[in-house]
Structures are given as C-alpha cells and as structure tokens.
Design a protein around this motif. Structure first.
Motif, mmCIF file in Angstrom:
data_model
loop_
_atom_site.group_PDB
_atom_site.id
_atom_site.type_symbol
_atom_site.label_atom_id
_atom_site.label_comp_id
_atom_site.label_asym_id
_atom_site.label_seq_id
_atom_site.Cartn_x
_atom_site.Cartn_y
_atom_site.Cartn_z
ATOM 1 N N PHE A 197 63.045 -76.138 43.581
ATOM 2 C CA PHE A 197 64.010 -75.697 42.566
ATOM 3 C C PHE A 197 64.132 -76.678 41.407
ATOM 4 O O PHE A 197 64.991 -76.491 40.541
ATOM 5 N N ASP A 198 63.289 -77.704 41.369
ATOM 6 C CA ASP A 198 63.335 -78.669 40.268
ATOM 7 C C ASP A 198 62.002 -78.612 39.523
ATOM 8 O O ASP A 198 61.072 -79.369 39.784
ATOM 9 N N ASP A 199 61.890 -77.663 38.582
ATOM 10 C CA ASP A 199 60.636 -77.479 37.849
ATOM 11 C C ASP A 199 60.280 -78.702 37.011
ATOM 12 O O ASP A 199 59.096 -79.030 36.837
ATOM 13 N N GLU A 200 61.280 -79.392 36.482
ATOM 14 C CA GLU A 200 60.997 -80.564 35.652
ATOM 15 C C GLU A 200 60.344 -81.669 36.488
ATOM 16 O O GLU A 200 59.379 -82.298 36.048
ATOM 17 N N GLU A 201 60.868 -81.898 37.710
ATOM 18 C CA GLU A 201 60.282 -82.920 38.576
ATOM 19 C C GLU A 201 58.873 -82.538 39.002
ATOM 20 O O GLU A 201 57.969 -83.371 39.026
ATOM 21 N N LEU A 202 58.671 -81.240 39.319
ATOM 22 C CA LEU A 202 57.328 -80.781 39.688
ATOM 23 C C LEU A 202 56.363 -80.965 38.519
ATOM 24 O O LEU A 202 55.216 -81.390 38.707
ATOM 25 N N GLY A 203 56.799 -80.621 37.326
ATOM 26 C CA GLY A 203 55.928 -80.799 36.168
ATOM 27 C C GLY A 203 55.600 -82.263 35.933
ATOM 28 O O GLY A 203 54.460 -82.618 35.601
ATOM 29 N N HIS A 204 56.603 -83.129 36.119
ATOM 30 C CA HIS A 204 56.382 -84.566 35.946
ATOM 31 C C HIS A 204 55.325 -85.074 36.938
ATOM 32 O O HIS A 204 54.407 -85.815 36.563
ATOM 33 N N ILE A 205 55.463 -84.662 38.211
ATOM 34 C CA ILE A 205 54.500 -85.093 39.228
ATOM 35 C C ILE A 205 53.116 -84.550 38.910
ATOM 36 O O ILE A 205 52.095 -85.260 39.047
ATOM 37 N N LEU A 206 53.038 -83.286 38.446
ATOM 38 C CA LEU A 206 51.736 -82.698 38.133
ATOM 39 C C LEU A 206 51.052 -83.471 37.015
ATOM 40 O O LEU A 206 49.860 -83.796 37.097
ATOM 41 N N VAL A 207 51.790 -83.756 35.945
ATOM 42 C CA VAL A 207 51.203 -84.480 34.814
ATOM 43 C C VAL A 207 50.734 -85.867 35.266
ATOM 44 O O VAL A 207 49.637 -86.312 34.918
ATOM 45 N N GLU A 208 51.558 -86.585 36.032
ATOM 46 C CA GLU A 208 51.178 -87.915 36.497
ATOM 47 C C GLU A 208 49.909 -87.869 37.349
ATOM 48 O O GLU A 208 48.991 -88.668 37.153
ATOM 49 N N ARG A 209 49.870 -86.959 38.312
ATOM 50 C CA ARG A 209 48.716 -86.899 39.224
ATOM 51 C C ARG A 209 47.438 -86.535 38.486
ATOM 52 O O ARG A 209 46.390 -87.152 38.690
ATOM 53 N N GLU A 210 47.511 -85.517 37.634
ATOM 54 C CA GLU A 210 46.297 -85.061 36.973
ATOM 55 C C GLU A 210 45.787 -86.077 35.955
ATOM 56 O O GLU A 210 44.582 -86.338 35.864
ATOM 57 N N THR A 211 46.691 -86.671 35.197
ATOM 58 C CA THR A 211 46.239 -87.646 34.196
ATOM 59 C C THR A 211 45.669 -88.891 34.881
ATOM 60 O O THR A 211 44.691 -89.477 34.397
ATOM 61 N N GLU A 212 46.258 -89.322 36.005
ATOM 62 C CA GLU A 212 45.718 -90.466 36.734
ATOM 63 C C GLU A 212 44.317 -90.160 37.272
ATOM 64 O O GLU A 212 43.420 -91.002 37.225
#
Length: 466
Positions: A38-53
């Motif tokens: 239910f926290d789309d912002e946190e999921l998006g943050h984790i996705l961006v971090e993982r993919e960019t790394e």
C-alpha cells in the motif's frame, strides 16, 4: 516400561516454540507485505534504487570510454535501440537492430556533460526523464501513474572510474514483474533471513537449556531405579538441581521412607500371624489324630492345607529381608539332585515318579535355601496339576537353567506378570508359583512356563552362571 516411546520435554518445548515462531513469521510477512503493497512511493523508490544500481554495476570503461557491458544480465530487461557515446548502434549476431524491447521499460545513461552512454528510448526519454541539466540531482523519483501495476520513473548519480554518471529508468505498468521481485527480496532479506536465524538460535538455546536443566532429573531417575526396595536409601540432592527438581527428589525420598515402613509392618504382620497360628493348628492336628472319624480326617486335610498356606506366606515375607551376604557360589546340579532325593518319597506316595537329569556341576551364585524352595514348589505344582501316574523330570543344564517338567494333562498357563497368586478354581491361592517368581526375580533369573492341555507342562528358571 511400555513399548510406547515417550517424547522428550526438550523436543516438545522446541516444537511448540517452532510452531509459535512460524506463526509469528507468517504474521510478520503479512504485515511487511501490507506495508509495502500500500506504499507505492516506497515501492517506486526501491525499484529505482535496485535497477539503477544493477545498471551502474554493468558500466565499464572500454578503450577509454564508459560503455554498458552487453553481456550483463540487466541488459536483457532494456534491450532495444542503443545510442552509445560514438553514435554507433548495437546489433546482434545477425546484424539486426535489438529493437524488440517491450515499449514500457526505458533506460538512459548519461555522462556528467550530458553525453549519452546508453539509451533505448527517444521521445519517451524526453517525456519521462528529467532534462539534462548542468547539475542533475543525485536521486530523483516521480510516479507516472498511481496504483498497480507500478508505473514510476527515477534516476541516480554514480561515480564510475572517477566520472559522474546519471542513470535514469522508467517502468510503465510493470511489464517485467518488478513489483513481485521487490516484495520477494524485501521479505527474504529483511524479514525471513534474520527471523529464521533468530528462530534457529532460539530453538537451539531452548533445547540445550532444557536438556541441561533436566540432567539432574535424569540422574535422580537412574538413582531411584537403582534403589533396592528392601533396603531403601535416600536420593542425594545435587547442588546444581533447580528448586523444582530438588522438591521432587525430596518427595521421592519421603515416598521411599513410607514404603519402607509399610514393608516392615507387612513383614512383621506376616511373621506374627504365621507364628501365632502355626502352634494352635499343630495342637489341633494332634487332637484330631485321636479321633477315629472320617470327618476328623477331612479336617486334618484342611489343616494341612492351611499350614501349607502359612508356610508359603512366611516364605514370601522372608524374601523381603534377604541380605546380599546370603548369596553364595553353589552347585545348582547337586542342590537340585538333593531336593529330588528328599521329595521322592512324597512323589512315590502320590502314585507318581520323579527323576533327575544333569550334566555335572553347574556353579551359580544363589541363596541355597530359596532355590531349594523353588525346586520343591515346582515339583508340588506338577503333582497338583498332573495327579497320579505322572512322570516328573528335574533337569539342570550347563547354561545354568533349571527345568521341572511332567507328562501330565497340562493346563493353560497365566503368562502375564502379576497373575500368579490369584484364587484358582480349586480354591487354592496358587502361592507356589508366586514364590518361585519372586525368588527368580531376586536372583536376576527368568521364569518361563510352557504348558497346554494334553501336552504336559514345563517350568524353566534360567540363572546367570558364575
């Protein structure tokens, strides 16, 4: 002891802790899942971090220029039209352009001066990514569309080989199932792994602690099992015992003390009754001898049976006071032969025959008077069951076994322990076999009875040879 194997306390407690811990883990998984779902912002943050790394880890310097490693696993998620720093396109083995990337997954890699190191998008980059400013932020993120499937864009700045690199990614409607992998990773890395380690340590520490705490209990149980009920002694209380265990040991000591008092009272009572009744019965039998009447003869027979019962009760009482010094090395064969010789007149008077078979001396550590009682009781038992005309054979084998067998009518033996001594159909108590059994147990010997109607009977006492 029952054949059913009892469960250990440490195992029971360990299994219960494991069950509750697993339940707690499931509840924690549900809570963590709900939190991230239910926290789309946190999921998006984790996705961006993982993919960019992952993308940044696949950038290397080749011939002095930074480029994306074409063999990196992350490239498969962003395959498509490629513009590197020299403006060339990347092709597969057949020379065809790699333009079969799903259109909803985009990546752009730029240098600090705005040069494109890698890109798989055109207008989409301009639509979803930040414009190439002179000083791009180290991290940015924005939601493209709210809700699920996840649609998010973002980027991070990395320093690779001394050069600042900006990596931007955009995911529309989650075509690569990024959300599932994010949730799985977060569950395993941040919850299942640490809780699993804690669970293993907790269960292991619990089992070890309970085992150490119950070690004095096991020692006390072994000591109690080794106590001789005829001469009970108190169990020692170890200083390492917990207070609950020490209380149990004290209760066992009190129980043994009460049992010793009861046994002493029983022995005194049996001896007193036998002593007080034997003399009047003997006098009564002498008086009946002077009366010439069939009823007097029947009364004499009843008195004989009563005296025999008293003798057996006295023998049972004596078994509780046998001392260790009474056990001596004895030739079992010679002892049995002497009893056979003593019993022969009685057997012949009953119209039966008796014989002894042996193979030389057989030395056994025993109480001679008690084993003589065993042989006599077994011979008398054969006479009672078989009657006139029976042939009785007493055998002593080299393995230390004593067998009394006959060719009488046989009977259905009571094999269950504790069945001996019940009132039988004939009205007798059957104490003879009870005495034999008690004496066998006292000597650590095994008593076995084999019989069947019409096939005779055999009683075997197996001693341990010296």
């Amino acid at each position: 002891m029952s054949g059913h194997r009892r469960k250990r306390l440490a195992g029971l407690v360990g299994r219960r802790i494991l069950a509750f811990a697993l339940l707690a883990m499931l509840l924690q998984v549900a809570m963590v899942f709900a939190r991230y779902w239910f926290d789309d912002e946190e999921l998006g943050h984790i996705l961006v971090e993982r993919e960019t790394e992952a993308i940044a880890a696949s950038i290397h310097r080749v011939n002095g220029l930074l480029t994306l490693d074409p063999d990196a696993p992350v490239v498969d998620r962003y395959m498509g039209d490629v513009d590197d720093i020299d403006g060339g396109g990347r092709a597969d083995d057949d020379g065809a352009a790699l333009d079969h990337l799903p259109p909803a997954t985009f990546v752009r890699i730029r240098g600090a001066d705005g040069r494109i190191i890698h890109s798989n998008c055109g207008e989409e980059c301009e639509e979803h990514f930040l414009p190439p400013p002179g000083n791009a932020p180290d991290f940015w993120q924005r939601a493209i569309e709210p809700g699920k499937p996840l649609s998010v864009a973002g980027g991070r700045a990395f320093v690779i080989d001394g050069e600042r690199v900006l990596v931007d990614v955009a995911v529309l409607h989650d075509p690569g199932h990024f959300l599932g992998s994010i949730l799985t990773y977060e569950m395993i890395d941040h919850m299942l792994v640490p809780m699993g380690l804690m669970l293993v340590l907790t269960v292991g520490a619990t089992i070890l602690s309970i085992g150490a705490a119950l070690r004095p209990v096991s020692a006390a149980a072994r000591a109690a099992d080794a106590l001789d009920p005829r001469s009970p002694t108190s169990l020692s209380i170890d200083a390492a015992m917990p207070s609950e265990v020490a209380g149990l040991v004290e209760a066992i000591n009190r129980l043994f003390s009460r049992a010793a008092e009861i046994m002493t009272a029983q022995k005194v009572f049996s001896a007193a009754v036998a002593h007080e009744i034997r003399t009047p019965l003997a006098v009564l039998r002498l008086e009946l001898d002077r009366i010439d009447d069939p009823r007097a003869r029947r009364a004499e027979a009843d008195i004989e049976r009563l005296l025999h019962i008293l003798e057996q009760l006295t023998d049972l009482a004596r078994l509780d006071v046998v001392e260790e010094a009474a056990f001596v090395e004895t030739d079992l064969a010679a002892l049995a032969a002497d009893v056979v010789a003593d019993m022969a007149p009685l057997v012949l008077d009953r119209g039966a025959t008796i014989a002894y078979e042996g193979a030389g001396p057989v030395v056994v550590r025993l109480v001679p008077s008690l084993i003589q009682n065993v042989v006599r009781n077994l011979i008398e038992n054969s006479l009672k069951h078989a009657g006139r005309g029976v042939d009785i054979v007493v055998t002593v084998c080299e393995d230390g076994s004593l067998t009394v067998s006959d060719n009488g009518s046989g009977f259905v033996p009571r094999e269950a322990r504790g069945e001996f001594g019940r009132v039988k159909a004939s009205g007798s108590l059957g104490l003879g076999l009870t005495i034999v059994e008690r004496i066998a147990v006292l000597h650590g010997a095994a008593l076995s009875i084999r019989s069947a109607p019409g096939e005779g009977s055999s009683a075997r006492v197996a001693f341990v040879r010296s």
